[in-house]
Design a protein around this motif. Structure first.
Motif, short mmCIF file in Angstrom:
data_model
loop_
_atom_site.label_atom_id
_atom_site.label_comp_id
_atom_site.label_asym_id
_atom_site.label_seq_id
_atom_site.Cartn_x
_atom_site.Cartn_y
_atom_site.Cartn_z
N ILE A 1 0.87 -1.18 0.00
CA ILE A 1 0.00 0.00 0.00
C ILE A 1 0.91 1.22 0.00
CG2 ILE A 1 -1.73 1.29 1.31
CD1 ILE A 1 -2.60 -1.46 2.51
N LYS A 2 0.91 1.94 -1.11
CA LYS A 2 1.86 3.04 -1.26
C LYS A 2 1.26 4.36 -0.80
CE LYS A 2 4.41 0.82 -5.03
NZ LYS A 2 3.79 -0.49 -4.86
N PHE A 3 1.31 4.57 0.50
CA PHE A 3 0.86 5.83 1.07
C PHE A 3 2.08 6.57 1.62
CE2 PHE A 3 -3.93 5.55 2.18
CZ PHE A 3 -4.20 4.95 0.96
N THR A 4 2.02 7.90 1.64
CA THR A 4 3.13 8.66 2.20
C THR A 4 3.11 8.53 3.72
OG1 THR A 4 1.85 10.68 2.51
CG2 THR A 4 2.89 10.38 0.35
N GLU A 5 4.23 8.87 4.33
CA GLU A 5 4.31 8.81 5.81
C GLU A 5 3.24 9.70 6.44
OE1 GLU A 5 7.65 8.58 9.25
OE2 GLU A 5 8.00 7.99 7.20
N GLU A 6 3.02 10.86 5.84
CA GLU A 6 2.00 11.78 6.36
C GLU A 6 0.61 11.16 6.30
OE1 GLU A 6 0.04 16.21 5.61
OE2 GLU A 6 1.42 15.38 4.12
N GLU A 7 0.32 10.49 5.17
CA GLU A 7 -0.99 9.85 5.00
C GLU A 7 -1.18 8.72 6.01
OE1 GLU A 7 -2.01 10.42 0.25
OE2 GLU A 7 -0.52 8.94 0.83
N ILE A 8 -0.12 7.94 6.23
CA ILE A 8 -0.20 6.84 7.20
C ILE A 8 -0.43 7.41 8.61
CG2 ILE A 8 1.07 4.95 8.31
CD1 ILE A 8 2.51 4.52 5.61
N ASN A 9 0.29 8.47 8.95
CA ASN A 9 0.12 9.10 10.27
C ASN A 9 -1.29 9.66 10.44
OD1 ASN A 9 2.73 8.46 10.94
ND2 ASN A 9 3.58 10.46 10.44
N ASP A 10 -1.81 10.29 9.38
CA ASP A 10 -3.17 10.85 9.42
C ASP A 10 -4.20 9.75 9.66
OD1 ASP A 10 -2.20 13.37 9.00
OD2 ASP A 10 -2.86 13.54 6.92
N LEU A 11 -4.04 8.63 8.94
CA LEU A 11 -4.95 7.49 9.10
C LEU A 11 -4.87 6.93 10.51
CD1 LEU A 11 -4.47 5.56 5.75
CD2 LEU A 11 -6.67 6.19 6.71
N PHE A 12 -3.64 6.80 11.01
CA PHE A 12 -3.45 6.24 12.36
C PHE A 12 -4.16 7.12 13.39
CE2 PHE A 12 -1.38 5.35 16.35
CZ PHE A 12 -1.11 3.99 16.29
N GLN A 13 -3.94 8.42 13.30
CA GLN A 13 -4.56 9.33 14.27
C GLN A 13 -6.08 9.32 14.14
OE1 GLN A 13 -2.62 13.11 13.70
NE2 GLN A 13 -0.66 12.32 14.44
N ALA A 14 -6.58 9.23 12.92
CA ALA A 14 -8.03 9.25 12.70
C ALA A 14 -8.69 8.00 13.28
CB ALA A 14 -8.33 9.35 11.21
N CYS A 15 -7.99 6.87 13.24
CA CYS A 15 -8.60 5.60 13.66
C CYS A 15 -8.24 5.20 15.09
CB CYS A 15 -8.22 4.49 12.69
SG CYS A 15 -8.85 4.78 11.02
N ASP A 16 -7.26 5.88 15.68
CA ASP A 16 -6.89 5.59 17.07
C ASP A 16 -7.83 6.36 17.98
OD1 ASP A 16 -5.60 4.82 19.38
OD2 ASP A 16 -3.98 6.28 19.18
N ILE A 17 -9.06 5.84 18.09
CA ILE A 17 -10.14 6.59 18.74
C ILE A 17 -9.86 6.89 20.20
CG2 ILE A 17 -12.58 6.46 19.40
CD1 ILE A 17 -12.00 7.03 16.40
N ASN A 18 -9.29 5.92 20.93
CA ASN A 18 -9.04 6.21 22.35
C ASN A 18 -7.66 6.83 22.59
OD1 ASN A 18 -7.54 3.99 21.81
ND2 ASN A 18 -8.51 2.64 23.30
N GLU A 19 -6.99 7.18 21.48
CA GLU A 19 -5.73 7.93 21.52
C GLU A 19 -4.69 7.31 22.44
OE1 GLU A 19 -6.85 11.93 22.46
OE2 GLU A 19 -7.71 12.28 20.48
#
Length: 226
Positions: free
Chosen positions: A88-106
């Motif tokens: 899955i060719k996503f940039t580091e920024e995109e991966i970080n954005d996805l992680f933060q968006a889905c890490d609901i309980n932070e």
């Protein structure tokens, strides 16, 4: 707000995506909506619950494979390796954005249900109209078929194709099916989806609610290791 019609119940800020990732999700969903949906009624979505549930649970092997320290959560480094392995060719920024968006309980760790939502968002965002090989974007055709059903369900509910589902659209879907008796239950489901109470549900909110409905969370809480 110009260009958006027929949704008087929501406040002005509801139309503006809060993050770059949400803007991309909305744009991808609008693009996908132009292809139409195979769903014929709200009932047809409900009938697919068991199959979707079965499909999502197949993610468990993938999750355990990338949870290298077996602590029941995938951290950002493990996620980057996961993306690399799945090509899955996503940039580091995109991966970080996805992680933060889905890490609901932070807690900086992705639980199983959060990981499922993240993979489904990846599936949607990889839907590049310029890619001819779009049908197997992640090398997991069976899982992608499940994700496609979820995208299809959202497209069915999103009557005006703006990338969000509103309370009015939810009511319209129920009325079309003639199942008015279940209307109260469905509106309760809408409340469960609409976390920020802005009267609008984006695809991420829809997915998290869905994993709750089919009981993905419950398994994680208790009988995970039998």
């Amino acid at each position: 707000m110009g260009g958006i019609l027929g949704k008087p119940e929501s406040s002005k800020h509801a139309w503006i995506p809060e993050t770059k990732l949400e803007a991309k999700m909305v744009e991808a969903m609008q693009r996908r909506a132009t292809e139409g949906t195979a769903m014929k009624s709200f009932n047809s979505i409900i009938l697919k619950f068991p199959k979707i549930d079965e499909g999502l649970r197949k993610c468990k092997d993938i999750f355990e494979q990338f949870d290298e320290d077996s602590n029941g959560a995938i951290d950002q480094e493990e996620l980057k390796k996961c993306f690399l392995k799945l090509e899955i060719k996503f940039t580091e920024e995109e991966i970080n954005d996805l992680f933060q968006a889905c890490d609901i309980n932070e807690d900086m760790g992705m639980k199983f249900n959060e990981f499922i939502v993240l993979l489904c968002l990846v599936y949607l965002l990889k839907d590049d109209p310029t890619a001819l090989h779009a049908k197997s974007r992640m090398g997991m055709p069976k899982l992608e078929a499940t994700f496609e059903t979820l995208v299809d369900a959202f497209v069915f509910l999103d009557k005006n194709k703006d990338g969000y589902v509103s309370r009015n659209e939810m009511a319209q879907a129920i009325n079309e099916s003639g199942e008015r008796s279940s209307g109260r239950i469905v509106m309760k489901r809408f409340e469960e989806m609409d976390w920020d109470k802005n009267g609008m549900v984006n695809f991420k909110e829809f997915l998290f609610a869905f994993t709750n409905w089919v009981g993905i969370d419950d398994e994680e809480e208790g009988e995970e290791k039998v």
